[in-house]
Design a protein around this motif. Sequence first.
Motif, PDB file in Angstrom:
ATOM      1  N   VAL A 209       0.642  -1.088  -0.064  1.00 37.27           N
ATOM      2  CA  VAL A 209       0.132   0.125   0.273  1.00 37.27           C
ATOM      3  C   VAL A 209       0.723   1.653   0.378  1.00 37.27           C
ATOM      4  CG1 VAL A 209      -1.546   1.113   1.287  1.00 37.27           C
ATOM      5  CG2 VAL A 209      -1.623  -1.363   0.719  1.00 37.27           C
TER       6      VAL A 209
ATOM      7  N   ARG B 249      -3.407   3.687  -1.988  1.00 33.41           N
ATOM      8  CA  ARG B 249      -3.270   3.040  -3.001  1.00 33.41           C
ATOM      9  C   ARG B 249      -2.909   0.710  -2.884  1.00 33.41           C
ATOM     10  NH1 ARG B 249      -7.502   5.019  -6.773  1.00 33.41           N
ATOM     11  NH2 ARG B 249      -7.840   7.565  -5.881  1.00 33.41           N
ATOM     12  N   GLU B 250      -3.612  -0.185  -3.130  1.00 31.86           N
ATOM     13  CA  GLU B 250      -2.569  -1.262  -3.647  1.00 31.86           C
ATOM     14  C   GLU B 250      -1.887  -1.321  -4.820  1.00 31.86           C
ATOM     15  OE1 GLU B 250      -3.210  -5.144  -0.954  1.00 31.86           O
ATOM     16  OE2 GLU B 250      -3.935  -5.767  -2.638  1.00 31.86           O
TER      17      GLU B 250
ATOM     18  N   GLU C 178       2.060  -3.373 -11.869  1.00 30.26           N
ATOM     19  CA  GLU C 178       0.214  -3.344 -11.653  1.00 30.26           C
ATOM     20  C   GLU C 178       0.161  -4.797 -12.843  1.00 30.26           C
ATOM     21  OE1 GLU C 178      -2.916  -1.908 -10.211  1.00 30.26           O
ATOM     22  OE2 GLU C 178      -0.832  -2.087  -8.760  1.00 30.26           O
TER      23      GLU C 178
ATOM     24  N   ASP D  50      -5.783   3.120 -12.970  1.00 32.32           N
ATOM     25  CA  ASP D  50      -6.416   4.544 -12.214  1.00 32.32           C
ATOM     26  C   ASP D  50      -6.150   5.805 -12.504  1.00 32.32           C
ATOM     27  OD1 ASP D  50      -7.059   6.352  -9.998  1.00 32.32           O
ATOM     28  OD2 ASP D  50      -7.476   4.440  -8.872  1.00 32.32           O
TER      29      ASP D  50
ATOM     30  N   LYS E  47      -4.167   6.903  -9.078  1.00 28.86           N
ATOM     31  CA  LYS E  47      -3.343   5.973  -8.093  1.00 28.86           C
ATOM     32  C   LYS E  47      -1.910   6.102  -9.352  1.00 28.86           C
ATOM     33  CE  LYS E  47      -2.540   1.141  -7.454  1.00 28.86           C
ATOM     34  NZ  LYS E  47      -3.692  -0.148  -7.421  1.00 28.86           N
TER      35      LYS E  47
END
Length: 108
Positions: free
Chosen positions: A44, A48-49, A61, A68, A71
């Motif tokens: 995190v 945000r993870e 990701e 996102d 993000k």
Amino acid sequence: MLYSPSRKTKKMRVNFDKKHYTKAERIFGEILKRNRIPFRAKVVVQGREIDFLLREKIAVEIGNHSQDKLKNKLLLESGLSLLFISNKELYESPSLVEKHLLENWLLI
């Protein structure tokens, strides 16, 4: 604000179980372990993870979802580089993902 690693993150998690990781994440995790690339999973950053953090400076990701933008902006402002890998890339040609990772991203 720059990213600073937390003690709560998991270093080089050995067991990528089906309950907590998608198939694509498990494939990528095995690539990292096989190449002895230091990583943290499910980190995190600024609330945000992210799926993986490589060498404490590359946010990875994995998935089929759209990016996102907020993000991504937060991660970049935290001093991280971003890498997005689709499920399709990992399912169809994991060796190409591995080659690209080793030749391009680990030089950062």
